[in-house]
Scaffold this active site. Structure first.
Site, PDB file in Angstrom:
ATOM      1  N   ILE A  29       0.035   7.026   4.116  1.00  0.00           N
ATOM      2  CA  ILE A  29       0.941   6.723   5.004  1.00  0.00           C
ATOM      3  C   ILE A  29       1.885   5.578   4.134  1.00  0.00           C
ATOM      4  CG2 ILE A  29       1.186   5.331   7.234  1.00  0.00           C
ATOM      5  CD1 ILE A  29      -1.297   6.619   8.040  1.00  0.00           C
ATOM      6  N   GLY A  47       0.664  -1.244   0.050  1.00  0.00           N
ATOM      7  CA  GLY A  47       0.138   0.081  -0.033  1.00  0.00           C
ATOM      8  C   GLY A  47       0.812   1.083   0.049  1.00  0.00           C
ATOM      9  N   SER A 101      -4.537   0.823  13.894  1.00  0.00           N
ATOM     10  CA  SER A 101      -5.163   2.350  13.908  1.00  0.00           C
ATOM     11  C   SER A 101      -5.301   2.516  15.607  1.00  0.00           C
ATOM     12  CB  SER A 101      -6.170   2.113  13.203  1.00  0.00           C
ATOM     13  OG  SER A 101      -7.024   3.315  13.104  1.00  0.00           O
ATOM     14  N   TYR A 119     -13.895  -1.292  10.018  1.00  0.00           N
ATOM     15  CA  TYR A 119     -12.600  -1.021  10.015  1.00  0.00           C
ATOM     16  C   TYR A 119     -12.209  -1.001  11.435  1.00  0.00           C
ATOM     17  CZ  TYR A 119      -8.578   2.167   9.494  1.00  0.00           C
ATOM     18  OH  TYR A 119      -7.257   2.661   9.354  1.00  0.00           O
ATOM     19  N   ASP A 169      -2.235  -7.202  -5.286  1.00  0.00           N
ATOM     20  CA  ASP A 169      -3.451  -7.245  -4.561  1.00  0.00           C
ATOM     21  C   ASP A 169      -3.357  -8.003  -3.026  1.00  0.00           C
ATOM     22  OD1 ASP A 169      -6.161  -7.833  -3.377  1.00  0.00           O
ATOM     23  OD2 ASP A 169      -6.762  -8.133  -5.308  1.00  0.00           O
ATOM     24  N   LYS A 223      -8.931  -3.744  12.403  1.00  0.00           N
ATOM     25  CA  LYS A 223      -7.673  -3.002  12.998  1.00  0.00           C
ATOM     26  C   LYS A 223      -7.368  -3.573  14.639  1.00  0.00           C
ATOM     27  CE  LYS A 223      -6.281  -0.820   9.485  1.00  0.00           C
ATOM     28  NZ  LYS A 223      -5.044  -1.206   8.801  1.00  0.00           N
ATOM     29  N   THR A 279      -5.187  10.602  13.914  1.00  0.00           N
ATOM     30  CA  THR A 279      -5.756  11.217  12.862  1.00  0.00           C
ATOM     31  C   THR A 279      -4.438  11.935  12.203  1.00  0.00           C
ATOM     32  OG1 THR A 279      -7.419  11.840  14.312  1.00  0.00           O
ATOM     33  CG2 THR A 279      -7.507  12.830  12.516  1.00  0.00           C
ATOM     34  N   ILE A 280      -4.169  11.285  10.976  1.00  0.00           N
ATOM     35  CA  ILE A 280      -3.192  11.763  10.040  1.00  0.00           C
ATOM     36  C   ILE A 280      -3.956  12.218   8.863  1.00  0.00           C
ATOM     37  CG2 ILE A 280      -1.200  10.639   9.025  1.00  0.00           C
ATOM     38  CD1 ILE A 280      -1.386  10.493  11.990  1.00  0.00           C
ATOM     39  N   ASN A 338       1.322  -2.328   5.416  1.00  0.00           N
ATOM     40  CA  ASN A 338       0.537  -1.317   5.498  1.00  0.00           C
ATOM     41  C   ASN A 338      -0.803  -1.262   4.731  1.00  0.00           C
ATOM     42  OD1 ASN A 338       0.260   1.825   5.698  1.00  0.00           O
ATOM     43  ND2 ASN A 338       0.432   1.464   3.500  1.00  0.00           N
TER      44      ASN A 338
END
Length: 257
Positions: free
Chosen positions: A20, A15, A148, A161, A69, A165, A193-194, A95
């Site tokens: 990120i 990724g 996360s 999500y 993938d 995580k 929070t990025i 990632n």
């Protein structure tokens, strides 16, 4: 800041075309990596600009792009095998991850399974493939999984999500126990929070970001390169006695909410 903490290490990042992951791969070059394998489903950054590989080439670091993938085990195996060109993977950064546009209590079944196939299956496949290669070559190594803040604290707008995580956090702990005897460390990084393209285009999260910023003790959003620095530290020998943790990089937000 440039350092040599990853000197001599071959780094693979999934990724890594955008956000990120892009920052992690570029920071690996800044921190002296021997070679970097950039993996994603497309080489084109979602946020625009030049491909990650071009940015890394500017540092004079050997780099390859490998289309992958991560939900497909055979593709992940081929990705890790690509590191053999440089002597095998030393630092594997799992990632790759996705979010959903509709991710509440009524999350669609197909969407839920699609997210899990990337965020959990893909993370497991990445860790397994890296560990197999490290053990086959008799190499100690570091595997970093991307968790996360949402995997440590739930939210009604991120049911699938957060579930995925949270699984990554426990996967890091369990894999650390399983692989520790082989000298392979496994840790998770849990960003807060990025400020990324993904955050700005994710419904609900984008709207909540300003409130998060105001409540964060440091009073700002995180920068992708700050996650890259945390990953570089976990990948380096500076963290040689650190395994099984979820390193929270959130500006202190979870300490106060």
């Amino acid at each position: 800041m440039n350092t040599n903490i990853l000197q001599g290490k071959v780094v693979v990042v999934t990724g890594a075309a955008s956000g990120i992951g892009r920052a992690i791969a570029i920071n690996a070059a800044k921190h002296g990596a021997k070679a970097i394998i950039v993996s994603d489903i497309s080489e084109t950054p979602r946020e625009g600009g030049t491909p990650t590989t071009h940015e890394i080439e500017a540092f004079g670091v050997p780099v390859r792009f490998h289309k992958t993938d991560v939900s497909q085990r055979e593709q992940v195996d081929a990705l890790v095998e690509a590191a053999a060109e440089f002597g095998g993977v030393d630092v594997m950064v799992a990632n790759a991850g996705i979010t959903l546009r509709a991710d509440g209590a009524d999350v669609n079944e197909d969407d839920f399974h699609r997210l899990m196939s990337v965020n959990l299956d893909g993370t497991l496949f990445s860790a397994q493939a890296a560990a197999r290669q490290m053990k086959a070559r008799g190499k100690a190594g570091s595997i970093v999984l991307m968790a996360s803040m949402g995997g440590l604290s739930g939210a009604g707008m991120t049911v699938a999500y957060s579930t995925s995580k949270g699984g990554v956090v426990l996967m890091a702990k369990a894999m650390a126990d399983a692989l520790g005897p082989d000298g392979i460390r496994v840790n998770a990084v849990a960003p807060g929070t990025i400020d990324t393209h993904l955050l700005r285009t994710s419904p609900g999260i984008a709207e909540a970001a300003e409130g998060f910023r105001q409540r964060t003790p440091l009073r700002r959003l995180g920068r992708p390169e700050e996650i890259g620095d945390a990953v570089a530290w976990l990948g380096s020998d500076l963290s040689s006695y650190v395994t099984g943790i979820a390193l929270l990089v959130d500006g202190g937000l979870l300490s106060v909410i």
